[in-house]
Write a protein that holds these residues in place. Structure first.
Motif, short mmCIF file in Angstrom:
data_model
loop_
_atom_site.label_atom_id
_atom_site.label_comp_id
_atom_site.label_asym_id
_atom_site.label_seq_id
_atom_site.Cartn_x
_atom_site.Cartn_y
_atom_site.Cartn_z
N VAL A 134 86.66 -26.66 23.94
CA VAL A 134 85.30 -26.12 24.09
C VAL A 134 84.74 -26.56 25.44
N TRP A 135 84.82 -27.86 25.72
CA TRP A 135 84.31 -28.39 26.98
C TRP A 135 85.01 -27.73 28.17
N LEU A 136 86.34 -27.67 28.13
CA LEU A 136 87.11 -27.14 29.24
C LEU A 136 86.83 -25.66 29.48
N PHE A 137 86.83 -24.85 28.43
CA PHE A 137 86.59 -23.42 28.60
C PHE A 137 85.15 -23.14 29.03
N ASN A 138 84.19 -23.86 28.48
CA ASN A 138 82.80 -23.68 28.92
C ASN A 138 82.61 -24.12 30.37
N THR A 139 83.30 -25.18 30.77
CA THR A 139 83.23 -25.63 32.17
C THR A 139 83.86 -24.58 33.09
N PHE A 140 84.99 -24.01 32.68
CA PHE A 140 85.61 -22.94 33.44
C PHE A 140 84.65 -21.76 33.58
N LEU A 141 84.05 -21.34 32.48
CA LEU A 141 83.09 -20.23 32.52
C LEU A 141 81.92 -20.53 33.45
N HIS A 142 81.41 -21.74 33.39
CA HIS A 142 80.30 -22.12 34.26
C HIS A 142 80.71 -22.03 35.72
N ALA A 143 81.91 -22.52 36.04
CA ALA A 143 82.41 -22.46 37.42
C ALA A 143 82.56 -21.02 37.90
N MET A 144 82.86 -20.11 36.98
CA MET A 144 83.08 -18.72 37.33
C MET A 144 81.83 -17.85 37.15
N GLY A 145 80.69 -18.48 37.09
CA GLY A 145 79.44 -17.73 37.00
C GLY A 145 79.27 -17.00 35.69
N ALA B 1 93.93 -24.97 17.52
CA ALA B 1 92.62 -25.42 18.02
C ALA B 1 92.19 -24.56 19.20
N MET B 2 93.13 -24.28 20.09
CA MET B 2 92.84 -23.44 21.25
C MET B 2 92.43 -22.04 20.82
N ARG B 3 93.16 -21.48 19.87
CA ARG B 3 92.88 -20.11 19.41
C ARG B 3 91.44 -19.98 18.89
N SER B 4 91.00 -20.93 18.08
CA SER B 4 89.65 -20.83 17.52
C SER B 4 88.59 -20.97 18.61
N VAL B 5 88.86 -21.78 19.61
CA VAL B 5 87.89 -21.96 20.70
C VAL B 5 87.83 -20.73 21.59
N ILE B 6 88.95 -20.10 21.83
CA ILE B 6 88.96 -18.87 22.64
C ILE B 6 88.05 -17.83 22.01
N ASP B 7 88.17 -17.65 20.70
CA ASP B 7 87.32 -16.68 20.00
C ASP B 7 85.85 -17.07 20.06
N GLU B 8 85.57 -18.36 20.13
CA GLU B 8 84.19 -18.86 20.15
C GLU B 8 83.58 -18.81 21.54
N ILE C 267 90.72 -10.20 24.88
CA ILE C 267 91.98 -9.91 24.20
C ILE C 267 92.87 -11.14 24.36
N HIS C 268 93.30 -11.70 23.23
CA HIS C 268 94.11 -12.92 23.23
C HIS C 268 95.51 -12.59 22.78
N ARG C 269 96.49 -12.99 23.58
CA ARG C 269 97.89 -12.78 23.24
C ARG C 269 98.64 -14.11 23.29
N ASN C 270 99.68 -14.21 22.48
CA ASN C 270 100.54 -15.39 22.53
C ASN C 270 101.62 -15.19 23.57
N CYS C 271 102.01 -16.27 24.20
CA CYS C 271 103.05 -16.27 25.22
C CYS C 271 104.39 -15.87 24.60
N ARG C 272 105.10 -14.95 25.22
CA ARG C 272 106.39 -14.47 24.70
C ARG C 272 107.39 -15.62 24.58
N ARG C 273 107.42 -16.52 25.56
CA ARG C 273 108.36 -17.63 25.52
C ARG C 273 108.15 -18.48 24.27
N HIS C 274 106.89 -18.74 23.92
CA HIS C 274 106.61 -19.53 22.72
C HIS C 274 107.00 -18.79 21.45
N ILE C 275 106.76 -17.50 21.43
CA ILE C 275 107.12 -16.70 20.26
C ILE C 275 108.63 -16.72 20.06
#
Length: 147
Positions: free
Chosen positions: A95-106, A120-127, A133-141
């Motif tokens: 939450v902190w990291l993504f909100n900080t990223f958003l703040h930096a990007m106006g 944990a990451m997935r739920s925060v992305i939606d929040e 649009i959220h996709r999973n990395c092919r390599r991980h799949i």
């Protein structure tokens, strides 16, 4: 930490668009750290259609996961749009990291994001990143499928 902050302050005097934030825990230890230079901020303004975010590699000697924000420019080249370190891959740190990223990007969120399959990451992305649009990395799949 003191050397890092001094370095970031020095960069800021040369690059007025350099942006950094740090979050300390209750014992004044670094919990999260994020930074981005001016060139990356300008590039993100043009190429924010797809963002790759992966924390599954590069744990440093401080046992913090590297959290790079990677995009693609009009030449198909990878660009780093910012970088962070997080001590734990917990919801509140994302939450902190993504909100900080958003703040930096106006406040401009990417249109698409590709990540590993961290819950944990997935739920925060939606929040934090609304209407993305959220996709999973092919390599991980493929790795999970083989297991």
């Amino acid at each position: 930490v003191g050397s890092t902050i001094a370095y970031f302050q020095e960069i800021r005097t040369k690059d007025s668009y350099f942006y950094w934030r740090i979050k300390l825990d209750d014992e004044d230890r670094v919990e999260n750290l994020f930074w981005i230079d001016g060139a990356s901020r300008r590039a993100y303004a043009k190429y924010n259609d797809c963002l790759s975010f992966d924390t599954t590699y590069m744990t440093n000697m401080y046992n913090m996961s590297c959290a790079p924000f990677i995009g693609i420019n009009n030449h198909g080249q990878s660009i780093q749009f910012g970088c962070g370190f997080i001590r734990n891959e917990l919801k509140e740190n994302f939450v902190w990291l993504f909100n900080t990223f958003l703040h930096a990007m106006g406040g401009v969120a990417p249109k698409n994001i590709i990540t590993d399959q961290d819950f944990a990451m997935r739920s925060v992305i939606d929040e934090v990143f609304l209407n993305i649009i959220h996709r999973n990395c092919r390599r991980h799949i493929m790795k999970k499928a083989q297991e």
